[in-house]
Design a protein around this motif. Structure first.
Motif, PDB file in Angstrom:
ATOM      1  N   ILE A  96       0.790  -1.363   0.084  1.00 27.75           N
ATOM      2  CA  ILE A  96      -0.031  -0.020  -0.067  1.00 27.75           C
ATOM      3  C   ILE A  96       0.783   1.022   0.011  1.00 27.75           C
ATOM      4  CG2 ILE A  96      -1.594   1.279   1.400  1.00 27.75           C
ATOM      5  CD1 ILE A  96      -2.831  -1.377   2.481  1.00 27.75           C
ATOM      6  N   LYS A  97       1.945   1.463   0.798  1.00 27.90           N
ATOM      7  CA  LYS A  97       2.627   2.504   0.877  1.00 27.90           C
ATOM      8  C   LYS A  97       3.342   2.775  -0.319  1.00 27.90           C
ATOM      9  CE  LYS A  97       5.015   3.779   4.863  1.00 27.90           C
ATOM     10  NZ  LYS A  97       4.716   4.866   5.102  1.00 27.90           N
ATOM     11  N   ALA A  98       3.966   1.739  -1.072  1.00 30.97           N
ATOM     12  CA  ALA A  98       4.687   2.117  -2.302  1.00 30.97           C
ATOM     13  C   ALA A  98       3.678   2.350  -3.451  1.00 30.97           C
ATOM     14  CB  ALA A  98       5.292   0.588  -2.925  1.00 30.97           C
ATOM     15  N   LYS A  99       2.430   1.916  -3.216  1.00 33.98           N
ATOM     16  CA  LYS A  99       1.429   2.314  -4.341  1.00 33.98           C
ATOM     17  C   LYS A  99       1.011   3.869  -4.080  1.00 33.98           C
ATOM     18  CE  LYS A  99      -1.025  -2.217  -5.260  1.00 33.98           C
ATOM     19  NZ  LYS A  99      -2.035  -3.222  -4.716  1.00 33.98           N
ATOM     20  N   ALA A 100       0.911   4.024  -2.737  1.00 31.05           N
ATOM     21  CA  ALA A 100       0.528   5.789  -2.482  1.00 31.05           C
ATOM     22  C   ALA A 100       1.727   6.309  -3.131  1.00 31.05           C
ATOM     23  CB  ALA A 100       0.154   5.636  -1.064  1.00 31.05           C
ATOM     24  N   ALA A 101       2.986   5.932  -2.954  1.00 33.90           N
ATOM     25  CA  ALA A 101       3.806   6.684  -3.534  1.00 33.90           C
ATOM     26  C   ALA A 101       4.010   6.798  -4.954  1.00 33.90           C
ATOM     27  CB  ALA A 101       5.336   6.352  -2.868  1.00 33.90           C
ATOM     28  N   GLY A 102       3.535   5.675  -5.670  1.00 37.55           N
ATOM     29  CA  GLY A 102       3.584   5.560  -6.880  1.00 37.55           C
ATOM     30  C   GLY A 102       4.898   5.165  -7.411  1.00 37.55           C
ATOM     31  N   MET A 103       5.379   4.116  -6.701  1.00 35.92           N
ATOM     32  CA  MET A 103       6.647   3.641  -7.144  1.00 35.92           C
ATOM     33  C   MET A 103       6.780   2.223  -6.868  1.00 35.92           C
ATOM     34  SD  MET A 103       9.476   5.428  -4.381  1.00 35.92           S
ATOM     35  CE  MET A 103       9.024   7.100  -4.917  1.00 35.92           C
ATOM     36  N   PRO A 104       7.500   1.291  -7.439  1.00 38.34           N
ATOM     37  CA  PRO A 104       8.044   0.208  -7.266  1.00 38.34           C
ATOM     38  C   PRO A 104       8.635   0.103  -5.830  1.00 38.34           C
ATOM     39  CG  PRO A 104       9.637   0.555  -8.497  1.00 38.34           C
ATOM     40  CD  PRO A 104       8.420   2.002  -8.595  1.00 38.34           C
ATOM     41  N   LEU A 105       8.232  -0.937  -4.777  1.00 43.39           N
ATOM     42  CA  LEU A 105       8.728  -1.042  -3.700  1.00 43.39           C
ATOM     43  C   LEU A 105      10.197  -0.983  -3.394  1.00 43.39           C
ATOM     44  CD1 LEU A 105       8.220  -1.638  -0.545  1.00 43.39           C
ATOM     45  CD2 LEU A 105       8.344  -4.258  -1.154  1.00 43.39           C
ATOM     46  N   TYR A 106      10.997  -1.495  -4.406  1.00 49.56           N
ATOM     47  CA  TYR A 106      12.524  -1.253  -4.315  1.00 49.56           C
ATOM     48  C   TYR A 106      12.976   0.149  -4.203  1.00 49.56           C
ATOM     49  CZ  TYR A 106      13.065  -0.629  -9.278  1.00 49.56           C
ATOM     50  OH  TYR A 106      13.195  -0.045 -10.549  1.00 49.56           O
ATOM     51  N   GLN A 107      12.269   0.935  -4.974  1.00 46.99           N
ATOM     52  CA  GLN A 107      12.619   2.449  -4.890  1.00 46.99           C
ATOM     53  C   GLN A 107      12.360   3.015  -3.453  1.00 46.99           C
ATOM     54  OE1 GLN A 107      14.222   3.794  -7.050  1.00 46.99           O
ATOM     55  NE2 GLN A 107      13.882   3.202  -9.111  1.00 46.99           N
ATOM     56  N   LEU A 108      10.987   2.593  -2.884  1.00 46.60           N
ATOM     57  CA  LEU A 108      11.020   3.219  -1.548  1.00 46.60           C
ATOM     58  C   LEU A 108      11.766   2.700  -0.562  1.00 46.60           C
ATOM     59  CD1 LEU A 108       8.380   4.873  -0.439  1.00 46.60           C
ATOM     60  CD2 LEU A 108       7.425   2.594   0.108  1.00 46.60           C
ATOM     61  N   LEU A 109      12.703   1.382  -0.784  1.00 45.81           N
ATOM     62  CA  LEU A 109      13.597   1.126   0.078  1.00 45.81           C
ATOM     63  C   LEU A 109      14.828   1.694  -0.006  1.00 45.81           C
ATOM     64  CD1 LEU A 109      12.820  -2.826  -0.415  1.00 45.81           C
ATOM     65  CD2 LEU A 109      11.999  -1.339   1.713  1.00 45.81           C
TER      66      LEU A 109
END
Length: 401
Positions: A96-109
């Motif tokens: 959910i957090k990565a979708k809210a940020a509009g990015m793939p999870l690895y970018q959020l990490l």
């Protein structure tokens, strides 16, 4: 944003899977894998009776606080059921957090540390010639690393050597019982890798799984016997509870060691990592409690030159694989990713953005972890009770499987 609903979806598209789906008041949803192979319904009860009621109304962005709440707040901590349940929720929240940020999870990490990830797959045979040909076929298919297993003369087919013997999906009544002899195994396995090197040369990466069946001294002997064949690693040599046993193994062999697929927390691996008794930590998202703790474990391992190698068998859903891949693409100490191709029906229920090509994996660039669940299709595959096998020595003593 608030959590409005949580579904626990149990389906069996080739294997049993437990999926957590979290809904929010802003329309975003996320899913996580909570599968515990052979004990799936125990996790379902833990989720539905104890965790889901607490989730309703919480802020899905407070992932760390939610994880700590479920771990520390339970008082009875750790264990495979607890950690699989928490993992399902934690992975869904990161989705959910990565979708809210509009990015793939690895970018959020923190972004990618590499372009693609090396993977290994499995090959086996009931005898050495069959196993050698099976490994050669995988290399021809584009794999650069293969885990090789072979049947042991004088024993019935055992784990990793004959698919029909350990077809878990077919064992819906009572656990299948296998027969084991460590002396026969220790005499035979070096012959397999001698044949593999003779056939394939030195450029292929070869791995082997002892499946926790050895004592530390037996594991040390096997590691030393395999040294001429330069294995990528020797996996799960002794029962995972016995961390101190790896000190003896390490003293007597330079064959790289891997362990951790049944570990649930950093406490299961702390000594092994701190003393550099292993080379690869094989903990996986669903068994380690989710993305939040596994990221910490990977960071901790990097301090001691231990590399990642997430468990990736078919009994973890494509949701777990995707989470592992996002972590692997980010982790500076990534080593290798286990990969066993899924059945077509599994991929239909869990469509995803991840790719497998020429012996490498990538999680894709879809927002979130990139895997969804087709609920209508999942409903066509109801849960089927199944068991993992159990193991006995030739005299009937129950042994490690």
């Amino acid at each position: 944003m608030k959590i409005t609903d949580v579904k626990v979806i149990v389906s069996s598209p080739g294997r049993n899977f437990v999926t957590v789906k979290i809904f929010t008041d802003e329309g975003l949803t996320g899913i996580g894998d909570a599968t515990l192979n052979g004990r799936e319904k125990a996790v379902v009860a833990y989720l539905e009776d104890h965790l889901v009621p607490i989730l309703i109304g919480r802020d899905p962005s407070r992932i760390e606080d939610t994880w700590q709440y479920f771990y520390k707040g339970a008082y009875w901590r750790r264990g495979p059921v607890t950690m699989a349940a928490i993992a399902g929720i934690d992975t869904a929240l990161w989705d959910i957090k990565a979708k809210a940020a509009g990015m793939p999870l690895y970018q959020l990490l923190g972004g990618a540390s590499r372009e693609k990830m090396l993977c290994y797959t499995h090959a086996q045979g009931t005898e050495i010639s069959e196993a050698v040909e099976a490994v050669a076929e995988k290399i021809e298919q584009g794999y650069h690393a293969v885990r090789a297993q072979v049947g042991i003369p004088g024993l019935p087919a055992v784990y990793g050597t004959d698919k029909s013997a350990t077809n878990v999906a077919a064992l819906n009544n009572l656990p299948h019982e296998e027969v084991w002899s460590t002396p026969k195994y220790l005499r035979h396995i070096p012959k397999l890798f001698a044949a593999l090197r003779e056939k394939l040369g030195d450029d292929v990466e070869l791995l082997h799984d002892a499946h926790h069946r050895l004592t530390p001294l037996e594991a040390a002997r096997l590691g030393r016997d395999l040294e001429p064949y330069r294995l990528f690693w020797l996996e799960d040599t002794v029962a995972a509870e016995h961390q101190e046993g790896f000190r003896l193994i390490r003293k007597h062999t330079v064959t790289p060691l891997a362990v951790g697929e049944v570990f649930n927390t950093i406490w299961d691996a702390r000594l092994l990592i701190e003393e550099q008794l292993i080379d690869y930590i094989r903990m996986t998202t669903v068994h380690a409690g989710g993305v939040t703790p596994l990221r910490r474990i990977m960071d901790f391992a990097s301090v001691y030159n231990v590399r990642t190698a997430c468990h990736g068998a078919m009994d973890m859903s494509p949701v777990c694989l995707a989470a592992n891949l996002h972590l692997g693409l980010w982790a500076p100490n990534f080593g290798i990713q286990e990969y066993t191709p899924y059945l077509p029906e599994t991929l239909e229920v869990f469509p995803g953005a991840w790719t497998a090509k020429d012996g490498y994996l990538h999680p894709g660039n879809a927002p979130g972890h990139g895997v969804e669940i087709d609920e209508a299709l999942a409903a066509r595959y109801p849960y089927e009770r199944s068991y993992l096998p159990v193991n006995r020595l030739e005299d009937g003593t129950l042994w490690h499987w």
